[in-house]
Motif scaffolding. Structure first.
Motif, PDB file in Angstrom:
ATOM      1  N   VAL A  27      -2.494  -2.522  -4.816  1.00  0.00           N
ATOM      2  CA  VAL A  27      -2.183  -1.097  -4.736  1.00  0.00           C
ATOM      3  C   VAL A  27      -2.262  -0.596  -3.299  1.00  0.00           C
ATOM      4  O   VAL A  27      -1.519   0.302  -2.903  1.00  0.00           O
ATOM      5  CB  VAL A  27      -3.131  -0.296  -5.655  1.00  0.00           C
ATOM      6  N   ALA A  28      -3.115  -1.172  -2.500  1.00  0.00           N
ATOM      7  CA  ALA A  28      -3.263  -0.723  -1.106  1.00  0.00           C
ATOM      8  C   ALA A  28      -1.985  -0.950  -0.304  1.00  0.00           C
ATOM      9  O   ALA A  28      -1.679  -0.176   0.608  1.00  0.00           O
ATOM     10  CB  ALA A  28      -4.429  -1.441  -0.453  1.00  0.00           C
ATOM     11  N   SER A  29      -1.224  -1.972  -0.634  1.00  0.00           N
ATOM     12  CA  SER A  29       0.015  -2.231   0.096  1.00  0.00           C
ATOM     13  C   SER A  29       1.140  -1.284  -0.317  1.00  0.00           C
ATOM     14  O   SER A  29       2.146  -1.178   0.377  1.00  0.00           O
ATOM     15  CB  SER A  29       0.461  -3.679  -0.110  1.00  0.00           C
ATOM     16  N   LEU A  30       0.966  -0.580  -1.421  1.00  0.00           N
ATOM     17  CA  LEU A  30       1.989   0.350  -1.889  1.00  0.00           C
ATOM     18  C   LEU A  30       1.870   1.721  -1.258  1.00  0.00           C
ATOM     19  O   LEU A  30       2.739   2.562  -1.437  1.00  0.00           O
ATOM     20  CB  LEU A  30       1.904   0.499  -3.415  1.00  0.00           C
ATOM     21  N   ARG A  31       0.808   1.984  -0.517  1.00  0.00           N
ATOM     22  CA  ARG A  31       0.565   3.334   0.001  1.00  0.00           C
ATOM     23  C   ARG A  31       1.628   3.802   0.978  1.00  0.00           C
ATOM     24  O   ARG A  31       1.831   4.989   1.143  1.00  0.00           O
ATOM     25  CB  ARG A  31      -0.807   3.417   0.640  1.00  0.00           C
ATOM     26  N   PHE A  32       2.349   2.876   1.622  1.00  0.00           N
ATOM     27  CA  PHE A  32       3.397   3.267   2.555  1.00  0.00           C
ATOM     28  C   PHE A  32       4.647   3.745   1.837  1.00  0.00           C
ATOM     29  O   PHE A  32       5.483   4.407   2.427  1.00  0.00           O
ATOM     30  CB  PHE A  32       3.755   2.091   3.471  1.00  0.00           C
ATOM     31  N   SER A  33       4.768   3.417   0.571  1.00  0.00           N
ATOM     32  CA  SER A  33       5.964   3.777  -0.188  1.00  0.00           C
ATOM     33  C   SER A  33       5.711   4.893  -1.190  1.00  0.00           C
ATOM     34  O   SER A  33       6.597   5.225  -1.962  1.00  0.00           O
ATOM     35  CB  SER A  33       6.491   2.550  -0.927  1.00  0.00           C
ATOM     36  N   LEU A  34       4.499   5.443  -1.196  1.00  0.00           N
ATOM     37  CA  LEU A  34       4.168   6.534  -2.109  1.00  0.00           C
ATOM     38  C   LEU A  34       3.779   7.773  -1.311  1.00  0.00           C
ATOM     39  O   LEU A  34       3.120   7.680  -0.284  1.00  0.00           O
ATOM     40  CB  LEU A  34       2.998   6.138  -3.025  1.00  0.00           C
ATOM     41  N   SER A  35       4.172   8.937  -1.824  1.00  0.00           N
ATOM     42  CA  SER A  35       3.792  10.183  -1.165  1.00  0.00           C
ATOM     43  C   SER A  35       2.388  10.583  -1.612  1.00  0.00           C
ATOM     44  O   SER A  35       1.758   9.896  -2.428  1.00  0.00           O
ATOM     45  CB  SER A  35       4.794  11.282  -1.514  1.00  0.00           C
ATOM     46  N   GLU A  36       1.887  11.720  -1.095  1.00  0.00           N
ATOM     47  CA  GLU A  36       0.546  12.164  -1.469  1.00  0.00           C
ATOM     48  C   GLU A  36       0.470  12.599  -2.930  1.00  0.00           C
ATOM     49  O   GLU A  36      -0.600  12.670  -3.496  1.00  0.00           O
ATOM     50  CB  GLU A  36       0.077  13.300  -0.559  1.00  0.00           C
ATOM     51  N   ARG A  37       1.631  12.854  -3.535  1.00  0.00           N
ATOM     52  CA  ARG A  37       1.666  13.181  -4.959  1.00  0.00           C
ATOM     53  C   ARG A  37       2.098  11.978  -5.784  1.00  0.00           C
ATOM     54  O   ARG A  37       2.516  12.109  -6.923  1.00  0.00           O
ATOM     55  CB  ARG A  37       2.596  14.363  -5.199  1.00  0.00           C
ATOM     56  N   TYR A  38       2.023  10.800  -5.192  1.00  0.00           N
ATOM     57  CA  TYR A  38       2.321   9.516  -5.837  1.00  0.00           C
ATOM     58  C   TYR A  38       3.777   9.398  -6.286  1.00  0.00           C
ATOM     59  O   TYR A  38       4.078   8.748  -7.281  1.00  0.00           O
ATOM     60  CB  TYR A  38       1.371   9.251  -7.011  1.00  0.00           C
TER      61      TYR A  38
END
Length: 87
Positions: A27-38
């Motif tokens: 999940v940590a590697s997905l943070r660049f592709s998700l906004s603050e509202r997921y």
């Protein structure tokens, strides 16, 4: 005629790293592709190529189904740094 906007060319960081497979459990590697509202960020903002953007979309949807990433976040529950506790 209007002048074209000059902007920095965005490159796919997954192509540079030669990524062939993405795991939905990271999940940590997905943070660049998700906004603050997921929400899933579009290609024009992240600079991903079509192939890797499709892979990211599938991975995020699998992570949502496995309850690792929430589907939606209301305006009242928006967190300033959503991925701080994942390090």
């Amino acid at each position: 005629m209007s002048e074209k906007r000059k902007y920095k060319k965005r490159y796919c960081k997954y192509c540079e790293a030669k990524v062939d497979f993405m795991d939905y459990k990271e999940v940590a590697s997905l943070r660049f592709s998700l906004s603050e509202r997921y929400k899933i960020m579009p290609r024009r903002l992240t600079g991903n190529c079509k192939r890797h953007q499709d892979m990211i979309t599938v991975v995020i949807k699998r992570a949502r189904a496995a309850a690792l990433v929430p589907y939606t976040v209301s305006r009242k529950q928006v967190v300033t740094a959503p991925f701080e506790n994942l390090r």
